[in-house]
Scaffold this motif. Structure first.
Motif, mmCIF file in Angstrom:
data_model
loop_
_atom_site.group_PDB
_atom_site.id
_atom_site.type_symbol
_atom_site.label_atom_id
_atom_site.label_comp_id
_atom_site.label_asym_id
_atom_site.label_seq_id
_atom_site.Cartn_x
_atom_site.Cartn_y
_atom_site.Cartn_z
ATOM 1 N N ILE A 282 0.853 -1.182 0.000
ATOM 2 C CA ILE A 282 0.000 0.000 0.000
ATOM 3 C C ILE A 282 0.889 1.233 0.000
ATOM 4 C CG2 ILE A 282 -1.820 1.241 1.241
ATOM 5 C CD1 ILE A 282 -2.485 -1.471 2.600
ATOM 6 N N GLY A 283 0.577 2.175 -0.876
ATOM 7 C CA GLY A 283 1.355 3.399 -0.944
ATOM 8 C C GLY A 283 0.692 4.410 -1.851
ATOM 9 N N THR A 284 1.214 5.617 -1.819
ATOM 10 C CA THR A 284 0.690 6.657 -2.689
ATOM 11 C C THR A 284 1.099 6.369 -4.132
ATOM 12 O OG1 THR A 284 2.657 8.032 -2.417
ATOM 13 C CG2 THR A 284 0.880 8.322 -0.803
ATOM 14 N N CYS A 285 0.517 7.126 -5.057
ATOM 15 C CA CYS A 285 0.865 6.923 -6.465
ATOM 16 C C CYS A 285 2.345 7.161 -6.713
ATOM 17 C CB CYS A 285 0.006 7.840 -7.348
ATOM 18 S SG CYS A 285 -1.724 7.304 -7.495
ATOM 19 N N ASP A 286 2.915 8.158 -6.030
ATOM 20 C CA ASP A 286 4.346 8.407 -6.202
ATOM 21 C C ASP A 286 5.165 7.193 -5.780
ATOM 22 O OD1 ASP A 286 3.892 10.932 -7.179
ATOM 23 O OD2 ASP A 286 4.112 11.920 -5.228
ATOM 24 N N THR A 287 4.764 6.568 -4.678
ATOM 25 C CA THR A 287 5.475 5.378 -4.225
ATOM 26 C C THR A 287 5.304 4.241 -5.210
ATOM 27 O OG1 THR A 287 5.250 5.977 -1.895
ATOM 28 C CG2 THR A 287 5.630 3.666 -2.396
ATOM 29 N N LEU A 288 4.068 4.008 -5.675
ATOM 30 C CA LEU A 288 3.829 2.892 -6.588
ATOM 31 C C LEU A 288 4.584 3.067 -7.898
ATOM 32 C CD1 LEU A 288 0.024 2.141 -5.994
ATOM 33 C CD2 LEU A 288 2.043 1.321 -4.766
ATOM 34 N N ARG A 289 4.803 4.313 -8.303
ATOM 35 C CA ARG A 289 5.603 4.529 -9.517
ATOM 36 C C ARG A 289 7.068 4.142 -9.296
ATOM 37 N NH1 ARG A 289 2.459 9.422 -9.661
ATOM 38 N NH2 ARG A 289 0.869 9.321 -11.323
ATOM 39 N N GLU A 290 7.513 4.187 -8.044
ATOM 40 C CA GLU A 290 8.860 3.719 -7.735
ATOM 41 C C GLU A 290 8.958 2.204 -7.803
ATOM 42 O OE1 GLU A 290 11.913 5.448 -6.497
ATOM 43 O OE2 GLU A 290 10.880 6.908 -7.756
ATOM 44 N N LEU A 291 7.805 1.528 -7.610
ATOM 45 C CA LEU A 291 7.788 0.067 -7.530
ATOM 46 C C LEU A 291 7.336 -0.596 -8.816
ATOM 47 C CD1 LEU A 291 6.179 -0.277 -3.990
ATOM 48 C CD2 LEU A 291 8.591 -0.489 -4.577
ATOM 49 N N ALA A 292 6.762 0.153 -9.723
ATOM 50 C CA ALA A 292 6.268 -0.432 -10.970
ATOM 51 C C ALA A 292 6.221 0.644 -12.040
ATOM 52 C CB ALA A 292 4.881 -1.056 -10.765
ATOM 53 N N ARG A 293 6.148 0.192 -13.270
ATOM 54 C CA ARG A 293 6.043 1.131 -14.392
ATOM 55 C C ARG A 293 4.563 1.407 -14.633
ATOM 56 N NH1 ARG A 293 10.535 -1.958 -15.118
ATOM 57 N NH2 ARG A 293 12.420 -0.836 -15.760
ATOM 58 N N ILE A 294 4.099 2.507 -14.048
ATOM 59 C CA ILE A 294 2.680 2.876 -14.088
ATOM 60 C C ILE A 294 2.549 4.188 -14.837
ATOM 61 C CG2 ILE A 294 0.674 3.477 -12.686
ATOM 62 C CD1 ILE A 294 1.892 1.788 -10.438
ATOM 63 N N GLU A 295 1.657 4.203 -15.819
ATOM 64 C CA GLU A 295 1.463 5.418 -16.619
ATOM 65 C C GLU A 295 0.437 6.356 -15.994
ATOM 66 O OE1 GLU A 295 0.552 4.349 -20.593
ATOM 67 O OE2 GLU A 295 2.499 3.397 -20.991
ATOM 68 N N GLY A 296 -0.681 5.842 -15.530
ATOM 69 C CA GLY A 296 -1.702 6.673 -14.920
ATOM 70 C C GLY A 296 -2.096 6.112 -13.562
ATOM 71 N N CYS A 297 -2.253 7.005 -12.574
ATOM 72 C CA CYS A 297 -2.566 6.531 -11.221
ATOM 73 C C CYS A 297 -3.331 7.604 -10.473
ATOM 74 C CB CYS A 297 -1.284 6.173 -10.466
ATOM 75 S SG CYS A 297 -1.547 5.664 -8.750
ATOM 76 N N ALA A 298 -4.336 7.177 -9.696
ATOM 77 C CA ALA A 298 -5.102 8.055 -8.809
ATOM 78 C C ALA A 298 -5.453 7.266 -7.570
ATOM 79 C CB ALA A 298 -6.360 8.576 -9.508
ATOM 80 N N ASP A 299 -5.732 7.987 -6.472
ATOM 81 C CA ASP A 299 -6.093 7.304 -5.232
ATOM 82 C C ASP A 299 -7.331 6.442 -5.459
ATOM 83 O OD1 ASP A 299 -5.928 6.554 -2.603
ATOM 84 O OD2 ASP A 299 -7.102 8.257 -1.868
ATOM 85 N N GLY A 300 -7.270 5.210 -5.057
ATOM 86 C CA GLY A 300 -8.337 4.244 -5.299
ATOM 87 C C GLY A 300 -7.977 3.205 -6.339
ATOM 88 N N ASP A 301 -6.856 3.414 -7.027
ATOM 89 C CA ASP A 301 -6.423 2.463 -8.048
ATOM 90 C C ASP A 301 -5.694 1.281 -7.424
ATOM 91 O OD1 ASP A 301 -7.513 4.052 -9.964
ATOM 92 O OD2 ASP A 301 -5.605 4.877 -10.688
ATOM 93 N N THR A 302 -5.756 0.170 -8.157
ATOM 94 C CA THR A 302 -5.083 -1.061 -7.737
ATOM 95 C C THR A 302 -4.359 -1.647 -8.942
ATOM 96 O OG1 THR A 302 -6.851 -1.478 -6.135
ATOM 97 C CG2 THR A 302 -5.380 -3.313 -6.636
ATOM 98 N N PHE A 303 -3.209 -2.269 -8.671
ATOM 99 C CA PHE A 303 -2.402 -2.848 -9.741
ATOM 100 C C PHE A 303 -1.920 -4.229 -9.313
ATOM 101 C CE2 PHE A 303 -1.910 1.732 -9.593
ATOM 102 C CZ PHE A 303 -2.236 2.119 -10.881
#
Length: 766
Positions: free
Chosen positions: A496-517
């Motif tokens: 669990i993390g903010t979009c900024d954190t998740l971009r550090e952990l995966a190659r994510i193009e679009g992200c908003a609070d409430g998203d899951t990958f």
């Protein structure tokens, strides 16, 4: 009668005995220090076990319980051991070295930490400790006098959190035995002790032969008044015995002085209490018996080929050529002893230590035995040259024994150092592992067991981001996913993390609070027993509650979850399973999370790391802050290397001091010869260059022999450790250069006494 000659005979006799005592004493001091090392390490380990908290002792609070939490930290590269305490009753256990458990807001520190806090260097560190210092930790609670440590009372420390690092204990002290040492480290330690002690034995053997030429003239006088040859040899042995006994007293004094000097050890990050350096009684008795016996044996051995007649000592003329066959047998026997141990390094485990010691000793003794023959053989073929060169070469041709004996200790030390260097490099990769951290993306890692909501974690991260020197701070919380009804197991991870954190952990193009990958398993280094897919019913396993009951929260992986390729963050951790923003998980989960962070620092800010640690200590005192490194080195391997550096430093200092004493003794014996040369008009510079050449020729030959022997011994040790042969030429050059540098420095220090002896009045006699 021989012992009487050591203390009578006026000024000359006392000087000779004093030089012998100093030379022997330096070696004895090092031997006593070596015998004291095991007891010092054992005392350190025992104090470390006595202060360790025993885990899992008490489930319920009581009069005898104490809450303790790890609060280790670091300051300017120095590690600081810290514990936060909270007594739960009047009979709570007291840490070793403390008179009582510190109360809330109180702190007890080690003397070294107290000095640091009081100094200007500790200005930033004082901000990290919001406590009042009320005392110092006694020696029983420290592993060394320079250790940085503290105990602080903190009434906010609580137990019962599911993953909390806080422990409830009823006593201090750990009875768990230490893990056995790896066989290759055992090999390294055994060889290290032999390599460090062999030069000491050579130095002692050299010291007991001081004053040989004057002694031989006295023995000739004894033959003139009726003593037979056998008796004169025992008289010489008695004189050497007396000098060695004085050397034992000097050695004890040197050891007691050196024991109080912990600066050398502290310089290598090893802190030892002087009282811990307590020599083993059996080993100390062995040294006290072995040194005098060796003095007698060496003297009798040295006189075996000397014919002492009533009118003089038969040394003149061309001495008989040294035989080389028995000298070659020593290194060959050493290799033969080590050969059966080849390729036994990592499977069966244990080496035959006695066989290892025998092989290494014989190889190094080969250097000691071959060097006089090599010097004699080479100088016999040297031709004429300038006057200083002719004086030096002729002196070596007439008698090269003393010159070779003077550099034997250096040659043996260099040979052993080269072998150890090869072994160190050969096994270094086994004890140095890649961490996977990318220090260009993050320099600090934070881990906390405190249960905080996602809003609270973001608030903490925001305060850290505002700290001077912090460029970014990414937080995340990890837990476990499992299928309903599954037994506890690996499952899959939920990060669990903010979009900024998740971009550090995966190659994510679009992200908003409430998203899951969902992390693509092809990009994950670890895959759990459950494969998460969008729309799957799972439970979020939050661990165990205060009563050890599982805390499970049902959840459905959103059907809109996208599959993304994962990647490792700055700390080197690559995610697997599911990545979720705080708004995508149940509220019951987002209210109680542990967290971790990675911090990127501004390299332009000098104290950025300590400023970040101070900020973290204010917002979460129990959070652990670690410095990220691309490699991790085994602590035991690092300790062995530190011990080798300390031992090598001490041995080189001892060798240099003993070599200086040896050269002064040789100059003193040749004082009349120097006076004759000066009386005939020889210039001071000519004699100085002559002395330099006399030293340089044996040194070059000794280092050449040492390099060959060291490479051969290193190859055997690498074969025993099952590592490929390889020579670090830069390391070999540095080792030989250090040895040559020691000799050149000693030669330079001997020039002022040489100049004082270069006077015609040295011809005066009585």
């Amino acid at each position: 009668m021989g012992a009487g000659f050591a203390v009578t005979g006026g000024r000359e006799g006392w000087i000779r005995t004093l030089l012998t005592a100093i030379g022997v004493g330096l070696g004895v001091a090092l031997l006593l220090l070596t015998t004291a090392i095991p007891s010092a390490l054992s005392a350190r380990d025992e104090r470390g076990r006595d202060r360790n908290e025993q885990s899992g002792q008490a489930a319920q609070a009581g009069d005898h319980t104490l809450l303790i939490a790890n609060a280790d930290t670091s300051y300017k590269g120095d590690e600081i051991r810290g514990r936060l305490l909270r007594a739960q009753g009047p009979k709570a256990p007291i840490p070793p070295g403390l008179a009582k458990v510190p109360g809330p807001g109180e702190m007890v520190v080690s003397p070294a930490l107290a000095d640091l806090l009081d100094s200007s260097r500790g200005r930033l560190l004082r901000e990290r400790f919001p406590y009042r210092t009320v005392g110092t930790i006694g020696d029983k609670g420290l592993i060394g006098p320079d250790e940085l440590a503290f105990y602080a009372g903190n009434d906010t420390v609580t137990a019962g959190d599911r993953w909390s690092s806080v422990q409830r204990i009823t006593a201090f002290g750990s009875s768990f035995p230490a893990d056995p040492m790896d066989p290759r480290l055992v090999l390294l330690v055994v060889v290290m002790f032999v390599v460090l002690l062999m030069p000491v034995a050579v130095l002692i053997a050299t010291a007991v032969r001081f004053g040989g030429e004057r002694r031989d003239r006295r023995l000739a006088a004894l033959r003139l008044v009726g003593a037979d040859a056998r008796r004169t040899r025992w008289i010489a042995a008695g004189e050497a015995l007396a000098g060695s006994l004085f050397g034992l007293l000097f050695g004890l004094g040197f050891f007691l002085i050196g024991r109080q000097l912990t600066g050398v050890a502290s310089a290598f990050d090893l802190s030892i209490f002087p009282a811990d350096l307590d020599p083993s009684v059996p080993l100390a008795v062995l040294v006290a018996l072995a040194v005098p016996c060796s003095a007698v044996a060496v003297t009798l051995f040295a006189l075996r080929a000397v014919v002492i007649e009533p009118l003089g000592v038969v040394r003149a003329g061309t001495p008989p050529r040294r035989r080389v066959w028995w000298r070659l047998l020593l290194p060959l026997a050493g290799l033969a002893a080590l050969y059966p141990l080849i390729r036994q390094g990592s499977e069966s485990g244990e080496f035959n230590r006695g066989q290892v010691v025998l092989g290494v000793v014989l190889l190094l003794l080969g250097v000691n035995a071959l060097l006089p023959w090599l010097v004699e053989t080479v100088v016999a073929r040297l031709g004429a040259g300038r006057v200083p060169w002719q004086l030096a070469v002729r002196r070596l041709q007439v008698g090269s024994t003393s010159a070779a004996r003077a550099v034997n200790g250096i040659a043996v030390a260099v040979a052993g150092a080269i072998a150890l260097q090869m072994l160190f490099l050969g096994i270094e990769n086994d004890y140095t592992k890649e961490t996977g951290a990318d220090t260009t993306r993050a320099q600090l890692s934070v881990s906390s067991d405190a249960l905080v909501s996602t809003e609270g974690i973001e608030r903490i991260a925001g305060q850290i981001r505002e700290t001077t020197g912090v460029r970014s701070a990414f937080w995340r919380s990890s837990t476990r996913l499992a299928e309903p009804g599954d037994e506890p197991g690996p499952g899959a991870s939920l990060t669990i993390g903010t979009c900024d954190t998740l971009r550090e952990l995966a190659r994510i193009e679009g992200c908003a609070d409430g998203d899951t990958f969902v992390v693509d398993p092809r990009t994950s280094s670890s895959v759990g027993s459950m494969r998460p897919v969008p729309g799957k019913n799972v439970v979020i396993d939050m661990g165990h509650g205060p009563r050890a009951t599982p805390v499970l929260t049902p959840w459905v992986i959103p059907a809109a979850a996208r599959t993304v390729p994962g990647r490792a963050d700055g700390s080197g951790i690559a995610p697997d399973g599911v990545l979720a923003t705080p708004g995508a998980v149940p509220a019951a989960v987002s209210r109680q999370l542990t967290y971790s962070m990675t911090l990127a620092l501004d390299p332009a800010v000098r104290d950025a790391s300590d400023l970040a640690r101070n900020a973290m200590a204010r917002v979460d005192p129990l959070a652990q802050v670690y410095t990220l490194n691309e490699t991790h080195e085994s602590r035991r391997f690092a300790n062995v290397r530190t011990a080798l550096f300390i031992g090598s430093t001490v041995v080189l200092l001892m060798i240099g001091a003993s070599l200086l004493v040896t050269m002064l003794e040789q100059l003193r014996e040749r004082r009349k010869l120097l006076s004759v040369l000066v009386a005939f008009g020889t210039r001071r510079s000519t004699l100085s260059w002559s002395i330099l050449y006399q030293t340089a020729i044996p040194v070059v030959l000794g280092l050449f022999l040492a390099a060959g022997t060291g490479v051969a011994l290193g190859a055997a040790l690498l074969g025993m450790a099952q590592r490929p042969f390889g020579v670090d030429w830069a390391g070999l050059a540095s080792m030989t250069g250090i040895g040559a540098g020691v000799v050149l420095l000693v030669t330079a220090l001997s020039l002022p006494p040489l100049w004082r002896m270069m006077r015609p009045d040295g011809l005066r006699t009585e």
